[in-house]
Enzyme design. Structure first.
Site, PDB file in Angstrom:
ATOM      1  N   ASP A  58       9.774  -6.753  -4.677  1.00  0.00           N
ATOM      2  CA  ASP A  58       8.858  -7.386  -3.723  1.00  0.00           C
ATOM      3  C   ASP A  58       9.063  -8.886  -3.849  1.00  0.00           C
ATOM      4  OD1 ASP A  58       5.885  -6.385  -2.336  1.00  0.00           O
ATOM      5  OD2 ASP A  58       6.387  -8.506  -2.491  1.00  0.00           O
ATOM      6  N   TYR A  66       0.813  -1.218   0.000  1.00  0.00           N
ATOM      7  CA  TYR A  66       0.000   0.000   0.000  1.00  0.00           C
ATOM      8  C   TYR A  66       0.846   1.267   0.000  1.00  0.00           C
ATOM      9  CZ  TYR A  66      -4.258  -2.586   0.741  1.00  0.00           C
ATOM     10  OH  TYR A  66      -5.323  -3.412   0.562  1.00  0.00           O
ATOM     11  N   ILE A  67       2.015   1.200   0.615  1.00  0.00           N
ATOM     12  CA  ILE A  67       2.865   2.378   0.690  1.00  0.00           C
ATOM     13  C   ILE A  67       3.991   2.320  -0.340  1.00  0.00           C
ATOM     14  CG2 ILE A  67       4.434   3.683   2.194  1.00  0.00           C
ATOM     15  CD1 ILE A  67       1.404   3.794   2.929  1.00  0.00           C
ATOM     16  N   LYS A  70       5.118   9.081  14.931  1.00  0.00           N
ATOM     17  CA  LYS A  70       4.184   8.293  14.116  1.00  0.00           C
ATOM     18  C   LYS A  70       3.235   7.491  15.009  1.00  0.00           C
ATOM     19  CE  LYS A  70       2.214   5.556  11.303  1.00  0.00           C
ATOM     20  NZ  LYS A  70       1.943   5.240   9.959  1.00  0.00           N
ATOM     21  N   LYS A  80     -12.877   0.002   6.438  1.00  0.00           N
ATOM     22  CA  LYS A  80     -13.499   1.327   6.440  1.00  0.00           C
ATOM     23  C   LYS A  80     -14.067   1.643   5.063  1.00  0.00           C
ATOM     24  CE  LYS A  80      -9.675   4.402   5.376  1.00  0.00           C
ATOM     25  NZ  LYS A  80      -8.994   5.628   5.770  1.00  0.00           N
ATOM     26  N   CYS A 132      -3.146  -0.060  10.962  1.00  0.00           N
ATOM     27  CA  CYS A 132      -2.438   1.036  11.645  1.00  0.00           C
ATOM     28  C   CYS A 132      -2.988   1.273  13.039  1.00  0.00           C
ATOM     29  CB  CYS A 132      -2.565   2.299  10.811  1.00  0.00           C
ATOM     30  SG  CYS A 132      -2.085   2.043   9.104  1.00  0.00           S
ATOM     31  N   ARG A 150       2.629   8.384   6.660  1.00  0.00           N
ATOM     32  CA  ARG A 150       1.505   8.842   7.488  1.00  0.00           C
ATOM     33  C   ARG A 150       0.286   9.132   6.633  1.00  0.00           C
ATOM     34  NH1 ARG A 150       3.967  13.740   8.768  1.00  0.00           N
ATOM     35  NH2 ARG A 150       2.928  14.199  10.721  1.00  0.00           N
ATOM     36  N   THR A 156       6.256   1.428   9.928  1.00  0.00           N
ATOM     37  CA  THR A 156       6.023   1.877  11.308  1.00  0.00           C
ATOM     38  C   THR A 156       6.684   0.895  12.275  1.00  0.00           C
ATOM     39  OG1 THR A 156       3.900   2.729  10.600  1.00  0.00           O
ATOM     40  CG2 THR A 156       4.221   2.468  12.964  1.00  0.00           C
ATOM     41  N   ARG A 189      -7.776  -6.067   6.374  1.00  0.00           N
ATOM     42  CA  ARG A 189      -6.916  -6.365   7.523  1.00  0.00           C
ATOM     43  C   ARG A 189      -7.508  -5.819   8.825  1.00  0.00           C
ATOM     44  NH1 ARG A 189      -1.279  -4.352   5.289  1.00  0.00           N
ATOM     45  NH2 ARG A 189      -2.667  -2.878   4.258  1.00  0.00           N
TER      46      ARG A 189
HETATM   47  N1  SAJ Z   1     -12.835   4.887  12.645  1.00  0.00           N
HETATM   48  C1  SAJ Z   1     -13.896   5.026  13.527  1.00  0.00           C
HETATM   49  N2  SAJ Z   1     -14.312   6.274  13.863  1.00  0.00           N
HETATM   50  C2  SAJ Z   1     -13.712   7.392  13.343  1.00  0.00           C
HETATM   51  C3  SAJ Z   1     -12.640   7.253  12.446  1.00  0.00           C
HETATM   52  C4  SAJ Z   1     -12.222   5.980  12.121  1.00  0.00           C
HETATM   53  O1  SAJ Z   1     -14.451   4.028  14.034  1.00  0.00           O
HETATM   54  O2  SAJ Z   1     -14.170   8.500  13.677  1.00  0.00           O
HETATM   55  C5  SAJ Z   1     -12.344   3.545  12.293  1.00  0.00           C
HETATM   56  C6  SAJ Z   1     -12.454   3.240  10.794  1.00  0.00           C
HETATM   57  O3  SAJ Z   1     -13.730   2.781  10.467  1.00  0.00           O
HETATM   58  C7  SAJ Z   1     -11.371   2.194  10.648  1.00  0.00           C
HETATM   59  C8  SAJ Z   1     -10.313   2.634  11.637  1.00  0.00           C
HETATM   60  O4  SAJ Z   1     -10.967   3.490  12.554  1.00  0.00           O
HETATM   61  O5  SAJ Z   1     -11.842   0.913  11.002  1.00  0.00           O
HETATM   62  C9  SAJ Z   1      -9.110   3.353  11.037  1.00  0.00           C
HETATM   63  O6  SAJ Z   1      -9.521   4.259  10.041  1.00  0.00           O
HETATM   64  P1  SAJ Z   1      -8.872   5.713   9.831  1.00  0.00           P
HETATM   65  O7  SAJ Z   1      -9.485   6.299   8.643  1.00  0.00           O
HETATM   66  O8  SAJ Z   1      -8.968   6.474  11.102  1.00  0.00           O
HETATM   67  O9  SAJ Z   1      -7.320   5.457   9.658  1.00  0.00           O
HETATM   68  P2  SAJ Z   1      -6.409   4.488   8.738  1.00  0.00           P
HETATM   69  O10 SAJ Z   1      -6.032   3.308   9.570  1.00  0.00           O
HETATM   70  O11 SAJ Z   1      -7.014   4.227   7.421  1.00  0.00           O
HETATM   71  O12 SAJ Z   1      -5.127   5.439   8.544  1.00  0.00           O
HETATM   72  C10 SAJ Z   1      -4.441   5.918   9.700  1.00  0.00           C
HETATM   73  C11 SAJ Z   1      -4.201   7.438   9.531  1.00  0.00           C
HETATM   74  N3  SAJ Z   1      -3.748   8.007  10.781  1.00  0.00           N
HETATM   75  C12 SAJ Z   1      -4.288   9.120  11.322  1.00  0.00           C
HETATM   76  O13 SAJ Z   1      -5.221   9.704  10.805  1.00  0.00           O
HETATM   77  C13 SAJ Z   1      -3.671   9.628  12.580  1.00  0.00           C
HETATM   78  C14 SAJ Z   1      -3.174   7.675   8.433  1.00  0.00           C
HETATM   79  O14 SAJ Z   1      -2.840   9.050   8.350  1.00  0.00           O
HETATM   80  C15 SAJ Z   1      -1.902   6.852   8.698  1.00  0.00           C
HETATM   81  O15 SAJ Z   1      -0.914   7.023   7.686  1.00  0.00           O
HETATM   82  C16 SAJ Z   1      -2.302   5.401   8.705  1.00  0.00           C
HETATM   83  O16 SAJ Z   1      -3.211   5.214   9.816  1.00  0.00           O
HETATM   84  C17 SAJ Z   1      -1.050   4.541   8.846  1.00  0.00           C
HETATM   85  O17 SAJ Z   1      -0.613   3.972   7.837  1.00  0.00           O
HETATM   86  O18 SAJ Z   1      -0.476   4.514   9.928  1.00  0.00           O
END
Ligand code: SAJ
Length: 429
Positions: free
Chosen positions: A33, A13-14, A216, A327, A270, A164, A131, A334
């Site tokens: 890879d 993904y990254i 991070k 999401k 994450c 990030r 990470t 995952r």
């Molecule tokens: N979720 C909720 N409620 C919310 C927001 C999210 O239940 O209000 C859930 C989502 O449905 C999902 C999970 O949290 O299951 C994570 O979703 P997300 O959109 O919050 O984050 P990720 O995991 O897709 O991406 C995060 C991001 N981190 C932050 O916003 C601080 C991204 O910037 C990072 O680069 C990424 O983790 C990573 O790779 O670490």
């Protein structure tokens, strides 16, 4: 920085989007890879990452330009970028010593590092994007790379530049977000800064590797803890007979309040993982972080309990589960709470049929899943579900009953005769 040769190890993904952007900036990129299927696919123009805006076009352009090539093994370069996964190994039961439910797995990064040792040469820069826990770059990666016989800080340079970016918006964020680069020494940090400045438009913030690692983890832990708070509010509101979604939207009108959304759990590679990397380093100092994880990890079971409470005494022959990915509008499963809920429902005897337009196994026609359903359980708020029309769905289902865990089905569904129970709302049966 002029044009350099870059080897990106790990095209997930990254790694894949990063490799493309580096090539777009004019550098020559060797994408490695060890998964032969991934490489064969990329060579044939097939992507293993779907639903990432603009990625397919960018890969195509980079390949046509001749600046991006793929292989199952690394090659010599000026800059090595390691983007290997660092998953969590879940323990069978939480550790008695630390109370933690899982530990970070550094083995893929270690394998990536070992794979570049034969190619490492004087003057090289190695950047770790994966990470990792605080101290990993300095204490684990550096000695591993020094097995090459070259000295870090003298012969080659080493930095941590954590990714990030938000899945679903990766290409935009890779270019526009501010980027942290943490060197194991000053020169490493400066070399990494110059490298990232050649393809990132956001500010490049220079620090040391340990701080970069910690930053991070703090970012994702901040989000996880805040979602846990929203989830705890949901549980409290259910008991109070208050609709948490309405309450949050009103509370968020306060100029200094920004409550996140509750839901069936926190998934992805994450947020569900990174807080452990931080807590692992100081278990006795992180009760809040660990409690937040517990709250979020309890949400799938709570969602299943809501379902069984809602359907008790009803003749339920088919349950349409909407969503499998972690999401909205991504195909990544995952750590997906949706799949955990679907499994819990199945184990509890519910005849579950899962739909998800982004996940191959569940991407059949939505109408087929909805037809004759006795209950709809909405777990992932994909746009296609938000666009459903109540009267159309009413014509398909056998019973107009919905469990909504993401605030997707509003008042018009009730007007169309549906009983809508919401996670975080007054419970209906
Ligand atoms: N979720 C909720 N409620 C919310 C927001 C999210 O239940 O209000 C859930 C989502 O449905 C999902 C999970 O949290 O299951 C994570 O979703 P997300 O959109 O919050 O984050 P990720 O995991 O897709 O991406 C995060 C991001 N981190 C932050 O916003 C601080 C991204 O910037 C990072 O680069 C990424 O983790 C990573 O790779 O670490």
């Amino acid at each position: 920085m002029g044009v350099v040769d870059v080897c990106v190890i790990g095209l997930g993904y990254i790694g894949l989007p990063t490799a493309c952007l580096i090539a777009k900036a004019g550098h020559r990129v060797w994408g490695a890879d060890k998964n032969a299927g991934v490489i064969e696919g990329l060579k044939a123009g097939r992507l293993h990452i779907v639903n990432e805006k603009g990625l397919a076009e960018l890969v195509g352009e980079a390949v046509v330009s001749g600046r991006l090539r793929f292989s199952t093994s690394p090659a010599g370069a000026d800059v090595f970028v390691i983007a290997a996964p660092t998953p969590l190994v879940r323990l069978e039961r939480p550790s008695e010593e630390t109370g933690l439910a899982g530990l970070g797995d550094f083995s893929y990064v270690a394998a990536a590092a070992e794979s570049i040792i034969p190619f490492l040469a004087a003057g090289n820069l190695v950047v770790l994007e994966s990470t990792v826990g605080p101290g990993c770059t300095q204490e684990l990666l550096k000695p591993l790379l020094e097995r090459s016989g070259l000295r870090c800080g003298v012969d080659f340079h080493l930095a941590h530049a954590p990714e990030r970016v938000l899945p679903g918006n990766i290409l935009h964020e890779l270019v526009h977000n501010d980027r942290i680069v943490g060197g194991v020494d000053r020169q490493s940090a400066e070399m990494a800064r110059d490298f990232y400045a050649s393809f990132v438009e956001g500010a490049i913030v220079v620090t040391d590797a340990r701080t970069a690692e910690t930053v991070k983890l703090m970012e994702n832990t901040f989000r996880d803890v805040n979602i846990a708070l929203a989830n705890e509010f949901a549980l409290i509101c259910e008991k109070l007979g208050v609709d948490v979604w309405e309450a949050i939207s009103i509370a968020n009108r306060h100029p200094r309040v920004r409550i996140l959304n509750p839901g069936p759990g926190v998934g992805g590679h994450c947020l569900a993982i990174d807080p452990y990397f931080l807590a692992e380093k100081a278990p006795s100092l992180s009760p809040l972080i660990r409690q937040a994880r517990k709250v979020n990890e309890g949400m799938p079971v709570h969602t299943a309990d809501l379902f069984f409470g809602l359907t008790r005494g009803r003749d339920v022959r088919k349950v349409a589960v909407l969503g499998a990915s972690y999401k909205a509008d991504v195909g990544d499963e995952r750590e997906s709470p949706a799949l955990q809920v679907a499994e819990l429902l199945g184990k509890g005897g519910a005849p579950v049929v899962v739909h998800d337009p982004f996940v191959e196994d569940y991407a059949g026609p939505l109408d087929d899943v909805l037809r004759d359903a006795d209950c709809i359980v909405l777990l992932t708020d994909h746009t296609v579900y938000r666009e459903l029309v109540p009267d159309d769905v009413a014509r398909l289902v056998r019973a107009k009953l919905i469990l909504d865990t993401r605030d997707v089905f509003g008042g018009e569904w009730e007007k169309a005769g549906f009983v809508v129970a919401r996670l975080g709302g007054p419970q209906r049966g």
